[in-house]
Scaffold this motif. Structure first.
Motif, PDB file in Angstrom:
ATOM      1  N   UNK A   1      47.495  -3.664 -15.354  1.00 31.42           N
ATOM      2  CA  UNK A   1      47.697  -3.163 -16.707  1.00 31.42           C
ATOM      3  C   UNK A   1      46.668  -3.794 -17.641  1.00 31.42           C
ATOM      4  N   UNK A   2      46.000  -2.976 -18.436  1.00 31.32           N
ATOM      5  CA  UNK A   2      45.107  -3.455 -19.488  1.00 31.32           C
ATOM      6  C   UNK A   2      45.892  -3.403 -20.786  1.00 31.32           C
TER       7      UNK A   2
ATOM      8  N   UNK B   1      55.679  -9.156 -20.556  1.00 29.95           N
ATOM      9  CA  UNK B   1      56.692  -8.293 -19.943  1.00 29.95           C
ATOM     10  C   UNK B   1      56.137  -7.571 -18.716  1.00 29.95           C
ATOM     11  N   UNK B   2      54.926  -7.010 -18.841  1.00 25.72           N
ATOM     12  CA  UNK B   2      54.315  -6.315 -17.712  1.00 25.72           C
ATOM     13  C   UNK B   2      54.086  -7.267 -16.537  1.00 25.72           C
TER      14      UNK B   2
ATOM     15  N   UNK C   1      53.009  -6.713 -12.640  1.00 29.46           N
ATOM     16  CA  UNK C   1      51.642  -6.216 -12.818  1.00 29.46           C
ATOM     17  C   UNK C   1      50.635  -7.358 -12.952  1.00 29.46           C
ATOM     18  N   UNK C   2      49.441  -7.128 -12.474  1.00 29.91           N
ATOM     19  CA  UNK C   2      48.294  -7.973 -12.784  1.00 29.91           C
ATOM     20  C   UNK C   2      47.843  -7.527 -14.159  1.00 29.91           C
ATOM     21  N   UNK C   3      47.745  -8.453 -15.120  1.00 31.54           N
ATOM     22  CA  UNK C   3      47.489  -8.079 -16.504  1.00 31.54           C
ATOM     23  C   UNK C   3      46.093  -8.503 -16.947  1.00 31.54           C
TER      24      UNK C   3
ATOM     25  N   UNK D   1      39.828 -10.431 -20.806  1.00 32.59           N
ATOM     26  CA  UNK D   1      38.753  -9.446 -20.851  1.00 32.59           C
ATOM     27  C   UNK D   1      38.295  -9.323 -22.302  1.00 32.59           C
ATOM     28  N   UNK D   2      37.024  -9.655 -22.546  1.00 31.74           N
ATOM     29  CA  UNK D   2      36.484  -9.483 -23.894  1.00 31.74           C
ATOM     30  C   UNK D   2      35.721  -8.171 -23.934  1.00 31.74           C
TER      31      UNK D   2
END
Length: 75
Positions: free
Chosen positions: A9-10, A25-26, A31-33, A61-62
């Motif tokens: 999830x992004x 929550x994800x 999920x890998x976030x 992630x920038x």
């Protein structure tokens, strides 16, 4: 839980507030976030720490989303 195991999830703006809560929550659901941030690297790192301390997986992630050709910066 774990219904999102194997999914990524992004979460944009995940460094604080609602984005941080969604990321946590994800991750709690398996999920890998990808923790997106625009400028506040420290807040994103804190979200990643919260997720991993709770047993989840996350990475920062920038990316300057909203700018021309912004999606290509995610690759």
């Amino acid at each position: 839980m774990g219904m999102l195991r194997g999914r990524t999830a992004l979460v944009t703006g995940a460094g604080r507030g609602i984005g941080r809560a969604i990321a946590c929550r994800l991750a709690g659901d398996g999920a890998l976030v990808a923790v997106h941030y625009g400028t506040d690297e420290e807040s994103a790192a804190e979200t990643v720490r919260l997720v991993t301390d709770a047993g989840g997986e996350a990475f920062p992630v920038r990316a300057p989303l909203g700018a021309p050709d912004d999606v290509s910066t995610l690759y």
